[in-house]
Design a protein around this motif. Sequence first.
Motif, PDB file in Angstrom:
ATOM      1  N   UNK A  16      -8.651  -0.308   3.601  1.00 54.56           N
ATOM      2  CA  UNK A  16      -9.463   0.851   3.244  1.00 54.56           C
ATOM      3  C   UNK A  16      -9.004   2.116   3.957  1.00 54.56           C
ATOM      4  N   UNK A  17      -8.413   1.963   5.143  1.00 55.66           N
ATOM      5  CA  UNK A  17      -7.997   3.111   5.949  1.00 55.66           C
ATOM      6  C   UNK A  17      -6.569   3.568   5.645  1.00 55.66           C
ATOM      7  N   UNK A  18      -5.864   2.841   4.805  1.00 51.63           N
ATOM      8  CA  UNK A  18      -4.476   3.204   4.516  1.00 51.63           C
ATOM      9  C   UNK A  18      -4.391   4.350   3.520  1.00 51.63           C
ATOM     10  N   UNK A  19      -3.354   5.179   3.626  1.00 53.83           N
ATOM     11  CA  UNK A  19      -3.125   6.214   2.619  1.00 53.83           C
ATOM     12  C   UNK A  19      -2.639   5.583   1.318  1.00 53.83           C
ATOM     13  N   UNK A  20      -2.644   6.386   0.251  1.00 51.75           N
ATOM     14  CA  UNK A  20      -2.383   5.867  -1.089  1.00 51.75           C
ATOM     15  C   UNK A  20      -1.016   5.199  -1.235  1.00 51.75           C
ATOM     16  N   UNK A  21       0.009   5.835  -0.699  1.00 52.08           N
ATOM     17  CA  UNK A  21       1.359   5.304  -0.875  1.00 52.08           C
ATOM     18  C   UNK A  21       1.486   3.919  -0.255  1.00 52.08           C
ATOM     19  N   UNK A  61      -1.254  -2.386  13.533  1.00 51.20           N
ATOM     20  CA  UNK A  61      -0.437  -2.851  12.408  1.00 51.20           C
ATOM     21  C   UNK A  61       0.417  -1.715  11.864  1.00 51.20           C
ATOM     22  N   UNK A  62      -0.190  -0.517  11.757  1.00 52.52           N
ATOM     23  CA  UNK A  62       0.561   0.697  11.456  1.00 52.52           C
ATOM     24  C   UNK A  62       1.438   0.559  10.217  1.00 52.52           C
ATOM     25  N   UNK A  63       0.925  -0.101   9.160  1.00 50.50           N
ATOM     26  CA  UNK A  63       1.741  -0.241   7.956  1.00 50.50           C
ATOM     27  C   UNK A  63       1.701   1.017   7.102  1.00 50.50           C
ATOM     28  N   UNK A  64       0.875   2.022   7.497  1.00 48.48           N
ATOM     29  CA  UNK A  64       0.774   3.207   6.663  1.00 48.48           C
ATOM     30  C   UNK A  64       2.071   3.996   6.595  1.00 48.48           C
ATOM     31  N   UNK A  65       2.964   3.798   7.561  1.00 51.46           N
ATOM     32  CA  UNK A  65       4.230   4.527   7.532  1.00 51.46           C
ATOM     33  C   UNK A  65       5.365   3.724   6.940  1.00 51.46           C
ATOM     34  N   UNK A  66       5.056   2.538   6.380  1.00 54.62           N
ATOM     35  CA  UNK A  66       6.110   1.646   5.903  1.00 54.62           C
ATOM     36  C   UNK A  66       6.261   1.739   4.391  1.00 54.62           C
ATOM     37  N   UNK A  67       7.473   1.976   3.941  1.00 53.77           N
ATOM     38  CA  UNK A  67       7.758   2.013   2.517  1.00 53.77           C
ATOM     39  C   UNK A  67       8.353   0.694   2.026  1.00 53.77           C
ATOM     40  N   UNK A  88      -5.828  10.033  -5.768  1.00 48.29           N
ATOM     41  CA  UNK A  88      -6.698   8.863  -5.877  1.00 48.29           C
ATOM     42  C   UNK A  88      -5.918   7.677  -6.438  1.00 48.29           C
ATOM     43  N   UNK A  89      -6.604   6.521  -6.510  1.00 47.97           N
ATOM     44  CA  UNK A  89      -6.041   5.288  -7.077  1.00 47.97           C
ATOM     45  C   UNK A  89      -6.493   5.063  -8.516  1.00 47.97           C
ATOM     46  N   UNK A  90      -7.209   5.996  -9.100  1.00 48.47           N
ATOM     47  CA  UNK A  90      -7.745   5.811 -10.444  1.00 48.47           C
ATOM     48  C   UNK A  90      -6.644   5.484 -11.452  1.00 48.47           C
ATOM     49  N   UNK A  91      -6.938   4.579 -12.361  1.00 44.85           N
ATOM     50  CA  UNK A  91      -6.056   3.972 -13.365  1.00 44.85           C
ATOM     51  C   UNK A  91      -5.320   2.739 -12.827  1.00 44.85           C
ATOM     52  N   UNK A  92      -5.396   2.489 -11.501  1.00 44.01           N
ATOM     53  CA  UNK A  92      -4.673   1.355 -10.944  1.00 44.01           C
ATOM     54  C   UNK A  92      -5.142   0.048 -11.554  1.00 44.01           C
ATOM     55  N   UNK A  93      -6.431  -0.041 -11.910  1.00 43.84           N
ATOM     56  CA  UNK A  93      -6.992  -1.266 -12.465  1.00 43.84           C
ATOM     57  C   UNK A  93      -6.898  -1.332 -13.977  1.00 43.84           C
ATOM     58  N   UNK A  94      -6.316  -0.313 -14.606  1.00 42.44           N
ATOM     59  CA  UNK A  94      -6.221  -0.274 -16.060  1.00 42.44           C
ATOM     60  C   UNK A  94      -4.916  -0.939 -16.515  1.00 42.44           C
ATOM     61  N   UNK A  95      -5.054  -2.144 -17.083  1.00 42.38           N
ATOM     62  CA  UNK A  95      -3.861  -2.897 -17.508  1.00 42.38           C
ATOM     63  C   UNK A  95      -3.177  -2.274 -18.706  1.00 42.38           C
ATOM     64  N   UNK A  96      -3.907  -1.471 -19.500  1.00 37.13           N
ATOM     65  CA  UNK A  96      -3.304  -0.841 -20.666  1.00 37.13           C
ATOM     66  C   UNK A  96      -2.659   0.499 -20.335  1.00 37.13           C
ATOM     67  N   UNK A  97      -2.745   0.936 -19.065  1.00 41.58           N
ATOM     68  CA  UNK A  97      -2.068   2.172 -18.628  1.00 41.58           C
ATOM     69  C   UNK A  97      -0.617   1.838 -18.294  1.00 41.58           C
TER      70      UNK A  97
END
Length: 487
Positions: A94-99, A61-67, A475-484
């Motif tokens: 789970x294996x994808x990079x953050x971006x 699938x190789x979507x890790x390089x797709x913007x 990391x992805x921290x704060x991604x789930x915070x709706x008030x951020x």
Amino acid sequence: MVPGKAFANHKPSINQQINREREVPPSDQLGFYSFLLHSSSLTQQTNERLHLDPKLWYNYLNVQGMDNIQDITQRIYTFKVEAFPQDIIHEILFRLPLKSLINCTSVCKPWRSMIMNQSFIHAHFSHTVDFANQKDIDLLLFHRISGSGSTIYCHNTVIHKVQVDVHSLHYDNEAFDVHSKIEFPIAPKKKLLNPHLRVVGTCNGLICLADDISAYGYNFFLWNPTIRKLATLPGPGITFWTHGAYNASIGFGFDSMTNDYKVVRLVTLMDEVERPTLAEVYSLATGTWSSPACVSPTCRIEMAASNAFVNGVLHWPVVSNSDHCYFILTFDLGNEVFRMIPMPKIIQWNFNLGLRLSVSDDRKSVALFMREKSHEHPHEDFMINNSREDSVLDIWVMKEYGRKESWTKLITLGPQGRERRLPSAFCFRKNGELLLLREEQWKEQVVSLDLVSTQFKNLGISGYDYCTVDFYKESLLLLDKTDAESY
């Protein structure tokens, strides 16, 4: 040759499928994988193979390089990914990079829900850390500021009319090359009491910022630049209007017992005779500050006291209220208990002494940087070079955490270079070298010191009036915070 037609009349075994996959050129794999997906006679075997080797789908699938979201969506529809079992989709994401993961949150609601789940966020961070350790990747966060001038106020360097305010990530490798520059949102800057923010500390991808560089403002932020989100903390309970004059210091870290991130504020009340120190704790999970409580053992925080977070514990250099001796005040973020660690016996209280805590080179204990401040300028910043010929910078490390007998002085540095200025210490690098700020040719340069050979290496960062360095992990921290706030 079209792979789908080649296999139309027989049923290959799982091993034959694996071997054939290795033989098929990348340009022909689309037909091969499409055949596996659409062949009803191989449904059971295909599912077995998917569960056995989810990397198969991730790699192709190789979507890790797709913007571009449209490109990702098209690839998903091509392979009918929506028909995959949920655990396979989880493995792919789970294996994808953050971006790439951030882009995938815009593909569909089920993916967005999966990625923004707190369990996924923490598991992905652990995976990211493991990958970074395997590849020997470490990042350092630099905060550099230049302006029309600077002033030393209460041990802090304050930049006037800020012209350049840059956050950047550097690889902690031989080349010390730039990983990325970080954009900070403009809106919060308009509300500040001070000319610029101070980095309190970093933890698992979050950066804690305080508006207290020259005056105690009540603006505190948790910032994740990787996902471009900023959380504004509510105002603390202790203020000038509620308790009068005070000294304060902030610490930031992670409570592994509750998977919570906490900001700890220590405040010494200057208008009271005994000068007690109070503590209040902000929890990211609850979004609130605790009620102020007295700190024991009794002590006082000095202006601009540094802090270090290691082993789940925050550390501050403090002065005892009873015998006026230095010690390290610790706060365990899990059980929220204060304790003390003795400093080296040779270190006695001195108004002109500057102490800065950091993390040891093995990241398992604490380090102490000690320098004597100028008698002529007793309030100078710890990071400002001292031109006195008799001034020294001592580097101490507690070799065994918590064991006072293990304090070891690694090196003593005197004034350096033609300018005869005393260098200032930032932190240890992963290779054991020490990051310093050293004046060369009338410019402050970031250098790396090999403690064995005592040789300095210029890292090519110079020309700024203010500079701090912290460890950093994405990391992805704060991604789930709706008030951020997203920006």
